[in-house]
Structures are given as C-alpha cells and as structure tokens.
Design an enzyme around this catalytic site. Structure first.
Site, PDB file in Angstrom:
ATOM      1  N   ASP A   1      -1.631  -6.190   8.872  1.00 43.70           N
ATOM      2  CA  ASP A   1      -2.536  -5.127   8.428  1.00 43.70           C
ATOM      3  C   ASP A   1      -3.754  -5.805   7.792  1.00 43.70           C
ATOM      4  OD1 ASP A   1      -3.865  -2.965   7.420  1.00 43.70           O
ATOM      5  OD2 ASP A   1      -2.160  -2.132   6.329  1.00 43.70           O
TER       6      ASP A   1
ATOM      7  N   LYS B   1     -13.766  -0.956   4.551  1.00 44.89           N
ATOM      8  CA  LYS B   1     -14.239  -1.705   3.379  1.00 44.89           C
ATOM      9  C   LYS B   1     -15.340  -2.682   3.768  1.00 44.89           C
ATOM     10  CE  LYS B   1     -10.215   0.018   2.307  1.00 44.89           C
ATOM     11  NZ  LYS B   1      -9.721   0.948   1.339  1.00 44.89           N
TER      12      LYS B   1
ATOM     13  N   TRP C   1       0.862  -1.192   0.000  1.00 43.93           N
ATOM     14  CA  TRP C   1       0.000   0.000   0.000  1.00 43.93           C
ATOM     15  C   TRP C   1       0.898   1.242   0.000  1.00 43.93           C
ATOM     16  CZ3 TRP C   1      -2.036   2.569   4.903  1.00 43.93           C
ATOM     17  CH2 TRP C   1      -3.040   3.493   4.603  1.00 43.93           C
TER      18      TRP C   1
ATOM     19  N   ALA D   1      -7.092  -4.981   6.267  1.00 40.04           N
ATOM     20  CA  ALA D   1      -7.960  -3.906   5.763  1.00 40.04           C
ATOM     21  C   ALA D   1      -9.143  -4.442   4.963  1.00 40.04           C
ATOM     22  CB  ALA D   1      -7.151  -2.932   4.914  1.00 40.04           C
TER      23      ALA D   1
HETATM   24  C1  LMR Z   1      -6.565   2.129  -1.134  1.00 38.05           C
HETATM   25  O1  LMR Z   1      -5.573   1.416  -1.004  1.00 38.05           O
HETATM   26  O2  LMR Z   1      -6.914   2.578  -2.235  1.00 38.05           O
HETATM   27  C2  LMR Z   1      -7.414   2.457   0.056  1.00 38.05           C
HETATM   28  O3  LMR Z   1      -6.926   1.797   1.180  1.00 38.05           O
HETATM   29  C3  LMR Z   1      -7.638   3.902   0.266  1.00 38.05           C
HETATM   30  C4  LMR Z   1      -6.468   4.583   0.917  1.00 38.05           C
HETATM   31  O4  LMR Z   1      -6.643   5.154   1.997  1.00 38.05           O
HETATM   32  O5  LMR Z   1      -5.371   4.577   0.353  1.00 38.05           O
END
Ligand code: LMR
Length: 393
Positions: free
Chosen positions: A208, A243, A127, A210
């Site tokens: 993590d 999410k 990320w 998410a």
């Molecule tokens: C993403 O990876 O697009 C999402 O988790 C939104 C973000 O906060 O980056």
C-alpha cells in the site's frame, strides 16, 4: 426492511474529523486526518496541478467514456513513478481506481476472486480502514507485530517471527513507506529479508503506497516495492495520488498486479472486470492531471520541487515537536517522534491522556495516539508540547 439495521460504527478518522469541525474553540489543533497543511493551516492546490488543470480545460474535447482500466497515459506514468523500470512492463497489469482506498478494495476483490481462502496479514498497527476493506471483500485477516512500543521503533524480531506462520498463497500487506500510523518504516535490509521470507513461504506481498515522496524522496520511498517486484513472481500494489499530488477529493488511485508475462493479460482483464462491477470507469480528471504533470518536464520539475518542500516542512515539524516535547517534559518518552518518517507518529499516550488532550486542550489525535505532523506549525508546536506535558504529568 431496515427495522433491524444496526447503526454503523463510524470510522475513527472520519469521526475525529467531525468532532474537530464541531469544536468551536479558537486555538484547536488538528493532528487527525492525513492531509498536508501549510504553516497557516491550508491544504493548497499544488501549482503544477493548477497549471495542468488549465491545460486540460483548454484542450479536452470530449468527456466520453474511456476504458474500464482508465487512461493509458496515467497507467504508464504511474507504473514508471512506482516501479522505476524495476520490472518489464510485460509483467504489469493495472487499472485506475477512485483513490487509494478503492485500490486497496479492488486488490482485495482480486485476491478473493483468485483465492478466497487466502489470509491477508496486516501489521498490528495499521490504517483504520484496512481491516474493514479486507472484511468487506469477504477475506480473513491476521495481524503481525510491527511497532516496538518500548523503543518506538520496529519490532523486527516480532515481525519476522509472526510472518513465519504465513501459508503459501497468503497475502502480506506492507506499507510501501511512511507507515500509517507509526511512521516506522522498513530499512533496506528488512525489505531484503522480507523478500527472502515471502519467497520461502510462497506468500504474496501487497504494497500500500499512499505517501510516496513524503519519506525520503520519490525513488527512495519506492525502494522496498521495487526490490520485491524485481525478486518475487507476484506482487500486488495499491497506490494513491491523494497526498503526493494533493488530489484528495478528486480520488486518484491505481491497483496493480505484477505477475509472470503470460498471466498479465488475464490479470488486466480481471481487474478491469472488477472495476466494471464496482464503479465501471474510474474517474478521469485527477488521473489526467497526474499524467499531464508527469509527462511535461517543466510541470514535473515544479511538482517535484513543491513536494520536496512539503516533505521538508513535515520533517522540520517532526523534529521541532520532538525537541519541544523533550524540553517540556524533561524526558525522552517521545524521542521516537523525531526519528519516524512521513506524516504520522504514534504519541505514546494512554486513552485517558488522548481524551484529556482533546477535551481540555483542543488537540486532536486519533484514539491510538496517531498524530499528523503536517498539522503542526510554528504557531502551535509549543502549545501542543505543553498540552501533552500537562496531560502526562
Ligand atoms: C488518513 O489516514 O488519515 C488518510 O489516509 C485519510 C483517510 O482516508 O483515512
């Protein structure tokens, strides 16, 4: 004071959101930011969330401060959702945070407080906000190999070879499920081998989580985390409800340290103190929605059914895109898209191809090729596959 302040580099995801919003073309396709979308491109409020919010509006009689850790019911329900009883509660210290992003940041702050020299090991593809968060907390990061760009699957040999270099007290950041950006997850055997490696090296996993519920299902997606938590003495967790509850803008997250029972109270107090320094009290509304849903059997059934349908739609899109790309390009270059998990896959495209996709066809993917499968629909999948064929021939 600010004469020499340099302009900051905009986060890749936020920059793409802005570019997409500014694009006037009718048929533009948003495969950028990681939000769920329906067939007609909406990101709806889930039915159970609406119902829980109505209940809260009706019954809540105070907005006064709660504890620095947030609402106890939220913490207990999230512990059960994430850990499923894999470890006794006496080992779990947790605090609410404004979203998963702050959960990652607060765990980094915790690591820095306990062991500032710790290195955080991060998968080579990750990320885009992980490294900025780690560095903002004053910690150093190292990368380990993750994606096999040839096969589009896991570079298992590279991953385990690189992690042989972690030192005792280092932290290894792992995506609990639905790896962002690759969509390539660890299998049960990989998690078992990971546990053995971390145990042998004396390193601490940092999970993590998410996208719980977007891979194979709520429990299956937490299988790796639960395995590590049951086997290792210390495990760190950052989880998001953005999410799986669709609560993006409400900012609902949890930071958790799983430790020996006699260390639990110290960790809980340290996490609460770090909240105090950063934002004092975590936002309450979204967390209260989550605990209301999880503690009410009927709302919980409704939420889970809607989440299951969301997962199925994203998986259908993924398979449909892989098929359309095979048909359009006459090659297996994009086969990895069909077998990945969760919202994302990396499209194996060059930077020039990614730019052409955006400029000539209005198809928005991140600069590393990350594409959000939830942004596809029966109306745009063919156009998307044809655009990819056009920029790659
Ligand atoms: C993403 O990876 O697009 C999402 O988790 C939104 C973000 O906060 O980056």
């Amino acid at each position: 004071m600010f004469e020499t302040l340099p302009a900051p580099k905009l986060d890749a995801i936020i920059a793409l959101m802005q570019a997409y919003a500014a694009d006037p073309r009718e048929g533009k396709i948003d495969l950028g930011v990681g939000v769920y979308r329906t067939e007609d491109g909406r990101t709806p409020v889930m039915a159970a969330v609406k119902a829980a919010e109505a209940q809260i509006v009706e019954t809540q009689d105070s907005k006064s401060y709660l504890a620095l850790a947030g609402d106890r019911a939220f913490l207990e329900q999230m512990e059960a959702l994430l850990l499923g009883g894999a470890v006794p509660s006496e080992r779990v210290a947790a605090v609410g945070t404004p979203g998963g992003t702050s959960a990652v940041r607060q765990i980094c702050e915790l690591v820095r407080t306990a062991r500032p020299e710790a290195v955080i090991w991060v998968s080579a593809q990750t990320w885009p906000n992980h490294l900025p968060l780690i560095r903002a907390a004053g910690l150093n990061a190292q990368s380990y190999r993750y994606l096999d760009t040839q096969s589009g699957g896991l570079d298992r040999a590279g991953l385990f070879a690189d992690l042989e270099h972690v030192s005792a007290g280092d932290v290894v950041l792992l995506h609990g499920c639905c790896h962002n950006p690759t969509g390539v997850d660890l299998a049960a055997q990989d998690w078992a081998d990971m546990a053995a490696l971390l145990e042998r090296r004396g390193a601490v996993p940092f999970i993590d989580m998410a996208y719980q519920g977007f891979g194979e299902g709520l429990d299956a997606d937490a299988g790796g985390l639960r395995h590590l938590a049951a086997r290792l003495p210390e495990v760190l967790v950052a989880a998001s409800c953005s999410k799986n509850f669709g609560l993006y803008r409400e900012r609902v997250g949890i930071a958790m340290a799983i430790v020996a029972p006699d260390r639990r109270d110290t960790l809980a107090a340290t996490l609460a103190g770090l909240n105090r320094q950063a934002f004092a009290f975590p936002p309450d509304h979204g967390g209260r929605v989550v605990s209301t849903i999880l503690s009410d059997p009927s709302l919980r059934r409704s939420w889970q059914a809607e989440l299951d349908a969301m997962r199925a739609r994203v998986q259908d899109n993924r398979r449909a895109l892989a098929d359309a790309l095979r048909a359009a390009t006459g090659s297996d270059r994009f086969a990895g898209v069909g077998s990945a998990q969760g919202m994302f896959s990396i499209l194996p495209l060059s930077p020039a191809e990614i730019t052409a996709l955006r400029d000539a066809h209005g198809v928005y993917v991140l600069g590393d090729g990350r594409a959000n499968m939830a942004g596809l629909s029966s109306r745009n999948i063919m156009a998307c596959a044809e655009a990819i064929r056009d920029v790659t021939r």
